[in-house]
Write an enzyme that holds these catalytic residues in place. Structure first.
Site, PDB file in Angstrom:
ATOM      1  N   HIS A  43      22.888   2.835 -66.791  1.00 15.20           N
ATOM      2  CA  HIS A  43      21.789   2.791 -65.797  1.00 15.20           C
ATOM      3  C   HIS A  43      22.356   2.305 -64.462  1.00 15.20           C
ATOM      4  O   HIS A  43      22.642   1.123 -64.299  1.00 15.20           O
ATOM      5  CB  HIS A  43      20.686   1.843 -66.267  1.00 15.20           C
ATOM      6  CG  HIS A  43      19.498   1.816 -65.363  1.00 15.20           C
ATOM      7  ND1 HIS A  43      18.216   2.053 -65.809  1.00 15.20           N
ATOM      8  CD2 HIS A  43      19.376   1.584 -64.044  1.00 15.20           C
ATOM      9  CE1 HIS A  43      17.371   1.968 -64.799  1.00 15.20           C
ATOM     10  NE2 HIS A  43      18.052   1.671 -63.697  1.00 15.20           N
TER      11      HIS A  43
ATOM     12  N   HIS B  19      16.453  -1.539 -68.694  1.00 17.53           N
ATOM     13  CA  HIS B  19      16.531  -2.917 -68.178  1.00 17.53           C
ATOM     14  C   HIS B  19      15.428  -3.830 -68.715  1.00 17.53           C
ATOM     15  O   HIS B  19      14.623  -4.383 -67.967  1.00 17.53           O
ATOM     16  CB  HIS B  19      16.552  -2.953 -66.642  1.00 17.53           C
ATOM     17  CG  HIS B  19      15.589  -2.024 -65.947  1.00 17.53           C
ATOM     18  ND1 HIS B  19      14.244  -2.016 -66.195  1.00 17.53           N
ATOM     19  CD2 HIS B  19      15.806  -1.079 -65.005  1.00 17.53           C
ATOM     20  CE1 HIS B  19      13.687  -1.095 -65.424  1.00 17.53           C
ATOM     21  NE2 HIS B  19      14.599  -0.522 -64.706  1.00 17.53           N
TER      22      HIS B  19
ATOM     23  N   ASN C 287      16.354   8.039 -58.043  1.00 18.42           N
ATOM     24  CA  ASN C 287      15.341   7.599 -57.068  1.00 18.42           C
ATOM     25  C   ASN C 287      15.889   7.584 -55.640  1.00 18.42           C
ATOM     26  O   ASN C 287      15.833   6.579 -54.952  1.00 18.42           O
ATOM     27  CB  ASN C 287      14.735   6.240 -57.452  1.00 18.42           C
ATOM     28  CG  ASN C 287      15.747   5.105 -57.464  1.00 18.42           C
ATOM     29  OD1 ASN C 287      16.936   5.329 -57.676  1.00 18.42           O
ATOM     30  ND2 ASN C 287      15.292   3.880 -57.230  1.00 18.42           N
TER      31      ASN C 287
ATOM     32  N   LEU D 147      13.537  -5.659 -59.851  1.00 17.99           N
ATOM     33  CA  LEU D 147      12.420  -5.254 -60.708  1.00 17.99           C
ATOM     34  C   LEU D 147      12.961  -4.557 -61.949  1.00 17.99           C
ATOM     35  O   LEU D 147      13.826  -3.702 -61.799  1.00 17.99           O
ATOM     36  CB  LEU D 147      11.469  -4.325 -59.950  1.00 17.99           C
ATOM     37  CG  LEU D 147      10.649  -5.033 -58.867  1.00 17.99           C
ATOM     38  CD1 LEU D 147       9.953  -4.026 -57.958  1.00 17.99           C
ATOM     39  CD2 LEU D 147       9.618  -5.972 -59.503  1.00 17.99           C
TER      40      LEU D 147
ATOM     41  N   LYS E 249      13.872  10.602 -65.868  1.00 18.21           N
ATOM     42  CA  LYS E 249      13.436   9.220 -65.688  1.00 18.21           C
ATOM     43  C   LYS E 249      11.959   9.152 -65.354  1.00 18.21           C
ATOM     44  O   LYS E 249      11.483   9.818 -64.424  1.00 18.21           O
ATOM     45  CB  LYS E 249      14.262   8.603 -64.550  1.00 18.21           C
ATOM     46  CG  LYS E 249      13.873   7.188 -64.153  1.00 18.21           C
ATOM     47  CD  LYS E 249      14.444   6.153 -65.101  1.00 18.21           C
ATOM     48  CE  LYS E 249      13.923   4.764 -64.796  1.00 18.21           C
ATOM     49  NZ  LYS E 249      14.720   4.008 -63.871  1.00 18.21           N
TER      50      LYS E 249
ATOM     51  N   ASP F 184      21.795  -1.471 -63.959  1.00 18.26           N
ATOM     52  CA  ASP F 184      20.754  -1.383 -62.935  1.00 18.26           C
ATOM     53  C   ASP F 184      21.269  -1.914 -61.600  1.00 18.26           C
ATOM     54  O   ASP F 184      20.492  -2.423 -60.779  1.00 18.26           O
ATOM     55  CB  ASP F 184      19.473  -2.120 -63.344  1.00 18.26           C
ATOM     56  CG  ASP F 184      18.274  -1.701 -62.502  1.00 18.26           C
ATOM     57  OD1 ASP F 184      18.332  -0.620 -61.872  1.00 18.26           O
ATOM     58  OD2 ASP F 184      17.285  -2.453 -62.456  1.00 18.26           O
TER      59      ASP F 184
ATOM     60  N   HIS G 184      21.437  -2.782 -51.832  1.00 20.12           N
ATOM     61  CA  HIS G 184      20.578  -2.837 -50.638  1.00 20.12           C
ATOM     62  C   HIS G 184      21.349  -3.648 -49.608  1.00 20.12           C
ATOM     63  O   HIS G 184      21.862  -4.732 -49.931  1.00 20.12           O
ATOM     64  CB  HIS G 184      19.262  -3.566 -50.931  1.00 20.12           C
ATOM     65  CG  HIS G 184      18.335  -2.825 -51.843  1.00 20.12           C
ATOM     66  ND1 HIS G 184      17.454  -1.846 -51.399  1.00 20.12           N
ATOM     67  CD2 HIS G 184      18.136  -2.901 -53.175  1.00 20.12           C
ATOM     68  CE1 HIS G 184      16.758  -1.370 -52.428  1.00 20.12           C
ATOM     69  NE2 HIS G 184      17.152  -1.991 -53.515  1.00 20.12           N
TER      70      HIS G 184
ATOM     71  N   HIS H 179      22.351   2.787 -59.950  1.00 21.79           N
ATOM     72  CA  HIS H 179      21.903   3.358 -58.672  1.00 21.79           C
ATOM     73  C   HIS H 179      23.099   3.465 -57.733  1.00 21.79           C
ATOM     74  O   HIS H 179      23.772   2.453 -57.482  1.00 21.79           O
ATOM     75  CB  HIS H 179      20.842   2.462 -58.021  1.00 21.79           C
ATOM     76  CG  HIS H 179      19.620   2.318 -58.863  1.00 21.79           C
ATOM     77  ND1 HIS H 179      18.522   3.139 -58.743  1.00 21.79           N
ATOM     78  CD2 HIS H 179      19.331   1.449 -59.866  1.00 21.79           C
ATOM     79  CE1 HIS H 179      17.600   2.780 -59.634  1.00 21.79           C
ATOM     80  NE2 HIS H 179      18.074   1.762 -60.328  1.00 21.79           N
ATOM     81  N   LEU H 180      23.331   4.650 -57.204  1.00 22.33           N
ATOM     82  CA  LEU H 180      24.481   4.844 -56.296  1.00 22.33           C
ATOM     83  C   LEU H 180      24.072   5.185 -54.871  1.00 22.33           C
ATOM     84  O   LEU H 180      24.916   5.248 -53.992  1.00 22.33           O
ATOM     85  CB  LEU H 180      25.395   5.970 -56.818  1.00 22.33           C
ATOM     86  CG  LEU H 180      26.217   5.672 -58.062  1.00 22.33           C
ATOM     87  CD1 LEU H 180      26.994   6.920 -58.483  1.00 22.33           C
ATOM     88  CD2 LEU H 180      27.163   4.512 -57.834  1.00 22.33           C
ATOM     89  N   ARG H 181      22.753   5.451 -54.657  1.00 22.67           N
ATOM     90  CA  ARG H 181      22.281   5.900 -53.328  1.00 22.67           C
ATOM     91  C   ARG H 181      23.007   7.190 -52.935  1.00 22.67           C
ATOM     92  O   ARG H 181      23.504   7.907 -53.764  1.00 22.67           O
ATOM     93  CB  ARG H 181      22.464   4.823 -52.245  1.00 22.67           C
ATOM     94  CG  ARG H 181      21.994   3.437 -52.639  1.00 22.67           C
ATOM     95  CD  ARG H 181      20.538   3.387 -53.009  1.00 22.67           C
ATOM     96  NE  ARG H 181      20.127   2.018 -53.272  1.00 22.67           N
ATOM     97  CZ  ARG H 181      19.201   1.677 -54.155  1.00 22.67           C
ATOM     98  NH1 ARG H 181      18.586   2.599 -54.892  1.00 22.67           N
ATOM     99  NH2 ARG H 181      18.853   0.430 -54.333  1.00 22.67           N
TER     100      ARG H 181
ATOM    101  N   ALA I  12      13.829  -4.913 -53.635  1.00 21.40           N
ATOM    102  CA  ALA I  12      14.161  -5.288 -55.020  1.00 21.40           C
ATOM    103  C   ALA I  12      15.467  -4.630 -55.419  1.00 21.40           C
ATOM    104  O   ALA I  12      15.632  -3.425 -55.258  1.00 21.40           O
ATOM    105  CB  ALA I  12      13.050  -4.821 -55.950  1.00 21.40           C
TER     106      ALA I  12
ATOM    107  N   HIS J  60      11.247   3.313 -66.776  1.00 24.69           N
ATOM    108  CA  HIS J  60      11.040   2.035 -66.088  1.00 24.69           C
ATOM    109  C   HIS J  60       9.732   1.493 -66.654  1.00 24.69           C
ATOM    110  O   HIS J  60       8.645   1.948 -66.286  1.00 24.69           O
ATOM    111  CB  HIS J  60      10.958   2.221 -64.563  1.00 24.69           C
ATOM    112  CG  HIS J  60      10.811   0.915 -63.840  1.00 24.69           C
ATOM    113  ND1 HIS J  60      11.813   0.379 -63.073  1.00 24.69           N
ATOM    114  CD2 HIS J  60       9.787   0.026 -63.805  1.00 24.69           C
ATOM    115  CE1 HIS J  60      11.416  -0.795 -62.596  1.00 24.69           C
ATOM    116  NE2 HIS J  60      10.186  -1.021 -63.015  1.00 24.69           N
TER     117      HIS J  60
HETATM  118  O1  DOR Z   1      15.424  -3.927 -58.712  1.00 23.32           O
HETATM  119  C1  DOR Z   1      15.389  -2.701 -58.773  1.00 23.32           C
HETATM  120  N1  DOR Z   1      16.008  -1.932 -57.858  1.00 23.32           N
HETATM  121  N2  DOR Z   1      14.711  -2.129 -59.762  1.00 23.32           N
HETATM  122  C2  DOR Z   1      14.523  -0.818 -59.810  1.00 23.32           C
HETATM  123  O2  DOR Z   1      13.868  -0.370 -60.720  1.00 23.32           O
HETATM  124  C3  DOR Z   1      15.028   0.062 -58.749  1.00 23.32           C
HETATM  125  C4  DOR Z   1      16.154  -0.532 -58.057  1.00 23.32           C
HETATM  126  C5  DOR Z   1      16.506   0.159 -56.746  1.00 23.32           C
HETATM  127  O3  DOR Z   1      16.563   1.391 -56.731  1.00 23.32           O
HETATM  128  O4  DOR Z   1      16.751  -0.529 -55.763  1.00 23.32           O
HETATM  129 ZN    ZN Z   2      17.118   1.004 -61.978  1.00 24.49          ZN
END
Ligand code: DOR
Ligand code: ZN
Length: 346
Positions: free
Chosen positions: A13, A174, A41, A219, A99, A247, A251, A15-17, A263, A136
């Site tokens: 799981h 998560h 996302n 989150l 997802k 996860d 940011h 996130h790479l943006r 988050a 999620h």
């Molecule tokens: O803390 C989080 N950040 N929870 C998520 O489900 C998404 C993630 C994000 O994409 O920043």
């Molecule tokens: Zn996530």
């Protein structure tokens, strides 16, 4: 014991943006993991197989030259996801799941699912074609206490999805509560869960220690100590239903340290070492390799990796910050000392 050798792990799981942020974070994950399930996302979300294919190419282009890292792509389910799109995804050799974000549950979830009934045809097709559903698992709505969102989701949504599609493979992502651990353990083999390193290492106090701590906000939010203990017990147990999924969610510093901070916790820089830190707390590495490198591929019906990584017991310090376009990134446990270090692939 001052050395650990395990089969190279995967991150189930992540996130790479997107470009240009991608280039800053991909090398961190690729240094440690062979594969990662890539969250869809983005803005706009990765809704279609063509979007996933193009995103995958951008990820591969951001890899260091020598890397064999494989991004495992996912689709973002919406109220309008068609059965045809699910069929296409199942036939592709680069999409490994879809997802479910309940609309409004987290970062970039506005296009998520507003009511489960909208995605029942897609879930039916996923069950039929063997595509994994990543969830999620948080109930949304202003009336739901943020610390109860996961339990509410289990009671009001997850139980019925699993009952209605008992052979749909589901990863409850998560997880943060003893309730989630108990639920996953009590169900059939089609449901498993990822656990992050940060939820193994912090409880909800970490968000408020001496003041508000935005870098500990994610989150689902961290819960009480009793829940952290339950997660640690599940991760270090002999259950095959729990595996690593960081996860990790980058940011920029200015978007975290803000009146309305985002988050997400960035753990990818030292993910394997952070998991080792958690297992060290439990003083039990007997299932470390299973949790990191075996249970995940088995659930996804993929081969385990064929090379090894090594960790050494040696104190080292996580940097205070990392490079990130136009700003910087604050890694989880910035400036703190860890006890285990990855040694063979710097
Ligand atoms: O803390 C989080 N950040 N929870 C998520 O489900 C998404 C993630 C994000 O994409 O920043
Ligand atoms: Zn996530």
């Amino acid at each position: 014991m001052d050395k650990l050798s395990i089969i190279r792990p995967d991150d189930w799981h992540l996130h790479l943006r997107d470009t240009p942020y991608l280039e800053a974070v991909v090398p961190h994950t690729a240094r440690q993991f062979a594969r990662a399930i890539i969250m869809p996302n983005l803005q706009p979300p990765v809704r279609h197989c063509d979007d996933a294919s193009a995103y995958r190419k951008r990820i591969l282009a951001a890899l260091p030259d020598s890397s064999n890292f494989q991004p495992l792509m996912t689709l973002y389910l919406t109220d309008n996801t068609s059965v045809k799109e699910i069929e296409r995804a199942s036939q592709s050799d680069f999409i490994f799941g879809a997802k479910l974000y309940p609309a409004g549950a987290t970062t970039n979830s506005d296009a998520g699912v507003t009511s489960l009934k909208h995605i029942y045809p897609a879930l039916e097709a996923m069950q039929k074609h063997g595509l994994v559903l990543q969830i999620h698992g948080e109930a949304t709505g202003p009336e739901v206490d943020i610390f109860d969102r996961e339990k509410q989701f289990i009671d009001t949504r997850l139980k019925s999805i699993h009952e209605d599609f008992p052979e749909l493979r589901i990863v409850f992502e998560h997880i943060t509560t003893a309730d989630a651990v108990d639920f996953v353990e009590s169900q059939n083999e089609y449901i498993a869960a990822t656990i992050t390193a940060h939820h193994l290492l912090i409880n909800r106090n970490a968000m408020f220690t001496g003041g508000i701590r935005p870098h500990h906000y994610c989150l689902p939010v961290a819960k009480r100590e009793v829940h952290r203990q339950a997660l640690l017990k599940a991760s270090t147990s002999d259950s095959v239903k729990f595996f690593a999924g960081t996860d990790s969610a980058p940011h920029a510093r200015n978007t975290k340290e803000a009146a309305c901070g985002c988050a997400g916790i960035y753990s990818a820089y030292s993910a394997v070492e952070l998991y080792a830190e958690a297992f060290e707390l439990a003083d039990d590495f007997s299932h470390f390799e299973d949790f990191m490198s075996v249970n995940g591929p088995n659930f996804y019906q993929l081969p385990v990796n064929d090379d090894i990584i090594q960790l050494q017991k040696i104190n080292w310090k996580i940097p205070d910050s990392l490079d990130y376009p136009n700003d910087e990134l604050v890694p989880f446990k910035a400036g703190e000392i860890l006890k285990w270090k990855l040694i063979n692939n710097d």
